[in-house]
Design an enzyme around this catalytic site. Sequence first.
Site, mmCIF file in Angstrom:
data_model
loop_
_atom_site.group_PDB
_atom_site.id
_atom_site.type_symbol
_atom_site.label_atom_id
_atom_site.label_comp_id
_atom_site.label_asym_id
_atom_site.label_seq_id
_atom_site.Cartn_x
_atom_site.Cartn_y
_atom_site.Cartn_z
ATOM 1 C CE LYS A 293 85.983 54.154 41.516
ATOM 2 N NZ LYS A 293 86.496 53.902 42.885
ATOM 3 C CE LYS A 346 89.283 53.110 38.912
ATOM 4 N NZ LYS A 346 89.584 52.858 40.340
#
Length: 426
Positions: A293, A346
């Site tokens: 992330k 992400k």
Amino acid sequence: MASTVSFSPANVQMLQGRSCHGHAAFGGCSAVPRTGPRMRSVAVRVSSEQEAAPAVRAPSGRTIEECEADAVAGRFPAPPPLVRPKAPEGTPQIRPLDLTKRPRRNRRSPALRAAFQETTISPANLVLPLFIHEGEDDAPIGAMPGCYRLGWRHGLLDEVYKSRDVGVNSFVLFPKVPDALKSQSGDEAYNDNGLVPRTIRLLKDKFPDIVVYTDVALDPYSSDGHDGIVREDGVIMNDETVYQLCKQAVSQARAGADVVSPSDMMDGRVGAIRAALDAEGFHDVSIMSYTAKYASSFYGPFREALDSNPRFGDKKTYQMNPANYREALLETAADEAEGADILLVKPGLPYLDVIRLLRDNSALPIAAYQVSGEYSMIKAGGALNMIDEEKVMMESLMCLRRAGADIILTYFARQAANVLCGMRSN
């Protein structure tokens, strides 16, 4: 005369219903078989004109019997002359290139392109994020056209009904928590009667077959807006935060969550959550770890939706540097060793190389999150007629699949599933 035809009302209903064969380039959604009364027979009157239909003739005007007789005798019609389409005026006259391999041969017709397509996508690959709040009414999110903070009962159930109709059966929940319930330690995150546990129980009661993912992080519940507990000098406390996350994950599992998804990026949280779940008997609850992330600028619309912007600073001390690639391998190795069941990257489209890196270095399922900024850019471009929204949407999802994503978290899930089922995308 009368002919007897067997049929079932259920079969007639299926023929009259909506076709769900899917978009030719992407795959399709699976139709749910219907059951009906047992088969029965009906007499259908066939006219004498139909019985005495004229003999079927070939394009040459001869009957089938005449054609068969010629074939037995070895008399075959000459093939029609090969007529090459004319090139436009001014095209140079050249000798064909001496090429053994011409890759365009396998692209020359829709049937060939479909036969050799390497990547497909279906509604089963899509996970729909749902924003929920305590109110009864749906509230539009200005920065995310077409998305709403759903009333945790009526609006939420309606969205899930519509999504299931087109084959989307996986959902991830993100709560907008009232400021009065936020604190520096984020204790509301593990309130068994909080918004998320209540929503899980409601969904599982109404739709026991769906897959419910939950977000494990403190930022929706933190008065500081960070994913962890903030020390007075501004440092995000790792181990103390992990302790809170374990209680949050157990609370979600107790409510019926199928997959808990730690998005906080604290060190060691996957192993600690796995141990906490197992200790409470939730051995079958999966963990989807936000493995890579990044501290991205693509999250802006999401933070507006949940009012979860950090009150100070940024998240660069715990989320990954967008400039880093190999670091994702360190996170992958750690999450695998700690018991993650799914690895997530992400954002999505700007990080296709990282998705491929994880795909090539792990046997676990890979998830990609097409985040709010990606969604809003496509929506804005479509609204301004700068791009074809539907085509760009589908291409972006296909690219995530091609890079190696098994599942995609996307706000386009229902809209894309409509396209895959041959319906209008809006």
